[in-house]
Design a protein around this motif. Structure first.
Motif, PDB file in Angstrom:
ATOM      1  N   UNK A 139       0.837  -1.211   0.000  1.00 49.15           N
ATOM      2  CA  UNK A 139       0.000   0.000   0.000  1.00 49.15           C
ATOM      3  C   UNK A 139       0.870   1.259   0.000  1.00 49.15           C
ATOM      4  N   UNK A 140       1.952   1.240   0.761  1.00 54.99           N
ATOM      5  CA  UNK A 140       2.858   2.397   0.791  1.00 54.99           C
ATOM      6  C   UNK A 140       3.399   2.671  -0.604  1.00 54.99           C
ATOM      7  N   UNK A 141       3.855   1.616  -1.280  1.00 57.94           N
ATOM      8  CA  UNK A 141       4.470   1.802  -2.600  1.00 57.94           C
ATOM      9  C   UNK A 141       3.433   2.180  -3.659  1.00 57.94           C
ATOM     10  N   UNK A 142       2.209   1.694  -3.507  1.00 56.30           N
ATOM     11  CA  UNK A 142       1.134   2.095  -4.436  1.00 56.30           C
ATOM     12  C   UNK A 142       0.858   3.600  -4.281  1.00 56.30           C
ATOM     13  N   UNK A 143       0.713   4.058  -3.027  1.00 58.13           N
ATOM     14  CA  UNK A 143       0.431   5.491  -2.795  1.00 58.13           C
ATOM     15  C   UNK A 143       1.572   6.364  -3.305  1.00 58.13           C
ATOM     16  N   UNK A 144       2.807   5.915  -3.089  1.00 51.41           N
ATOM     17  CA  UNK A 144       3.957   6.698  -3.558  1.00 51.41           C
ATOM     18  C   UNK A 144       3.982   6.743  -5.082  1.00 51.41           C
ATOM     19  N   UNK A 145       3.728   5.592  -5.698  1.00 53.32           N
ATOM     20  CA  UNK A 145       3.779   5.557  -7.163  1.00 53.32           C
ATOM     21  C   UNK A 145       2.684   6.426  -7.782  1.00 53.32           C
ATOM     22  N   UNK A 146       1.507   6.427  -7.152  1.00 60.67           N
ATOM     23  CA  UNK A 146       0.395   7.234  -7.670  1.00 60.67           C
ATOM     24  C   UNK A 146       0.551   8.719  -7.362  1.00 60.67           C
ATOM     25  N   UNK A 147       1.491   9.027  -6.472  1.00 67.07           N
ATOM     26  CA  UNK A 147       1.642  10.414  -6.043  1.00 67.07           C
ATOM     27  C   UNK A 147       0.585  10.828  -5.033  1.00 67.07           C
ATOM     28  N   UNK A 148      -0.136   9.853  -4.475  1.00 69.02           N
ATOM     29  CA  UNK A 148      -1.169  10.161  -3.473  1.00 69.02           C
ATOM     30  C   UNK A 148      -0.531  10.499  -2.129  1.00 69.02           C
ATOM     31  N   UNK A 149       0.713  10.072  -1.932  1.00 66.11           N
ATOM     32  CA  UNK A 149       1.470  10.403  -0.717  1.00 66.11           C
ATOM     33  C   UNK A 149       2.939  10.526  -1.085  1.00 66.11           C
ATOM     34  N   UNK A 150       3.643  11.366  -0.327  1.00 62.86           N
ATOM     35  CA  UNK A 150       5.066  11.588  -0.620  1.00 62.86           C
ATOM     36  C   UNK A 150       5.942  11.221   0.559  1.00 62.86           C
ATOM     37  N   UNK A 151       5.349  11.210   1.752  1.00 64.67           N
ATOM     38  CA  UNK A 151       6.072  10.843   2.976  1.00 64.67           C
ATOM     39  C   UNK A 151       5.184   9.942   3.812  1.00 64.67           C
ATOM     40  N   UNK A 152       5.653   8.741   4.041  1.00 67.38           N
ATOM     41  CA  UNK A 152       4.811   7.748   4.725  1.00 67.38           C
ATOM     42  C   UNK A 152       5.502   7.257   5.989  1.00 67.38           C
ATOM     43  N   UNK A 153       4.715   7.169   7.056  1.00 68.09           N
ATOM     44  CA  UNK A 153       5.232   6.647   8.323  1.00 68.09           C
ATOM     45  C   UNK A 153       4.517   5.331   8.655  1.00 68.09           C
ATOM     46  N   UNK A 154       5.297   4.314   8.981  1.00 69.40           N
ATOM     47  CA  UNK A 154       4.733   3.048   9.445  1.00 69.40           C
ATOM     48  C   UNK A 154       4.993   2.934  10.939  1.00 69.40           C
ATOM     49  N   UNK A 155       3.927   2.846  11.717  1.00 71.84           N
ATOM     50  CA  UNK A 155       4.040   2.649  13.165  1.00 71.84           C
ATOM     51  C   UNK A 155       3.579   1.227  13.448  1.00 71.84           C
TER      52      UNK A 155
END
Ligand SMILES: [Zn+2]
Length: 300
Positions: A139-155
């Motif tokens: 999901x992180x890589x999908x959002x990054x590839x789509x440009x829907x997110x640029x900085x992601x934090x996994x807790x």
């Protein structure tokens, strides 16, 4: 607003009740959420299987094909902990699609949860430790590839270290992985996250929550996060078969409240996934997983 929840009946791959992996927790969790009025028809979303193109963002193409064709080598199936037949393959694709859907809902509504996910031991090359595909990494890589997110934090607060997520996202500078876990819990050979906190056996509610309270501001000051993936594994509970950290139900609630409250106060979207939980008392286990949804509902 009711909490947006992503689910699918086939999250349950129908293992025998005696299997070490308590598969029936998935339908029981949904029953619990319905009984508590937390799963509302208008906010209940059906997961769709993640397409191979998404899965291959996080995993080796050969392994993705093996899972889809149900031809995973026995050696890898042993490391996963169960054979990858059609139902397991489907559930892995659905749970991953579910986390992608929940992430998109979180971006739109501020918070959303997948009633599965948190398969954090699946590494780039293969699955392991009851994890077939790493839904949060995908999901992180999908959002990054789509440009829907640029900085992601996994807790990742599952009792086990998030080795697979660290492996997949290790060379992705736009994703920061944080894992707080039991030092002596699986996996024996941990793969370093961007930040790891290892806790001693028997860490109870007070020490756990105190530690978390010091770390959360540190995490939020590192960058402007577009979204937080929160793995709310309940295997930190005292009655969990596989965990060693000795939290109570109220400790779980305090933890979830602290994480979700912290990031929502900053206006950062939170995507919750349920993570691990292992108990022969499956209704009690489902009730523990329901805590995430109860807390998240207060922020929906
Ligand atoms: Zn776990």
């Amino acid at each position: 607003m009711p909490l947006q929840i992503v689910h699918h009946p086939d999250y349950d791959a129908g293992f025998a009740a005696s299997h070490r992996f308590p598969m029936s927790k998935y339908p029981l969790l949904m029953e619990t959420l319905r009984a508590r009025g937390l799963a509302r028809p208008g906010a209940l979303n059906t997961a769709e299987p993640a397409p191979a193109s998404w899965l291959k963002l996080a995993h080796a193409a050969e392994y993705v094909e093996q899972v889809i064709r149900c031809s995973v080598p026995e050696k890898i199936e042993r490391e996963i902990g169960f054979p990858v037949g059609p139902r397991v393959s489907l559930r892995a694709q659905l749970a991953t699609g579910g986390t992608v859907a929940a992430a998109r809902l979180a971006l739109r509504h501020g918070i959303a949860c997948n009633a599965a996910g948190g398969s954090h031991h699946a590494r780039r090359l293969q699955g392991a430790g009851f994890c077939t595909f790493n839904d949060v990494a995908v999901a992180s890589l999908v959002l990054l590839e789509e440009g829907a997110a640029h900085n992601i934090l996994v807790v990742d607060l599952d009792v086990h270290q998030g080795d697979g997520t660290a492996d997949v996202l290790g060379d992705e500078p736009r994703a920061f992985t944080f894992s707080m876990h039991g030092e002596r819990n699986y996996p024996v050979r941990k793969i370093a996250s961007d930040l790891d906190v290892a806790l001693p056996d028997g860490t109870g509610d007070a020490a756990y929550v105190e530690r978390l309270a010091t770390i959360l501001p540190e995490l939020s000051s590192r960058a402007h996060w577009d979204i937080v993936f929160y793995n709310a594994g309940v295997d930190v509970h005292a009655e969990d078969r596989l965990g060693r950290l000795a939290l109570s139900d109220s400790g779980l609630r305090a933890r979830d409240e602290m994480v979700i409250g912290h990031f929502r106060a900053l206006g950062i979207p939170v995507c919750g996934v349920i993570g691990g939980g292992y108990s022969t008392d499956v209704p009690a286990l489902a009730a523990r997983h329901a805590i995430l949804f109860e807390v998240a509902s207060d922020y929906a």
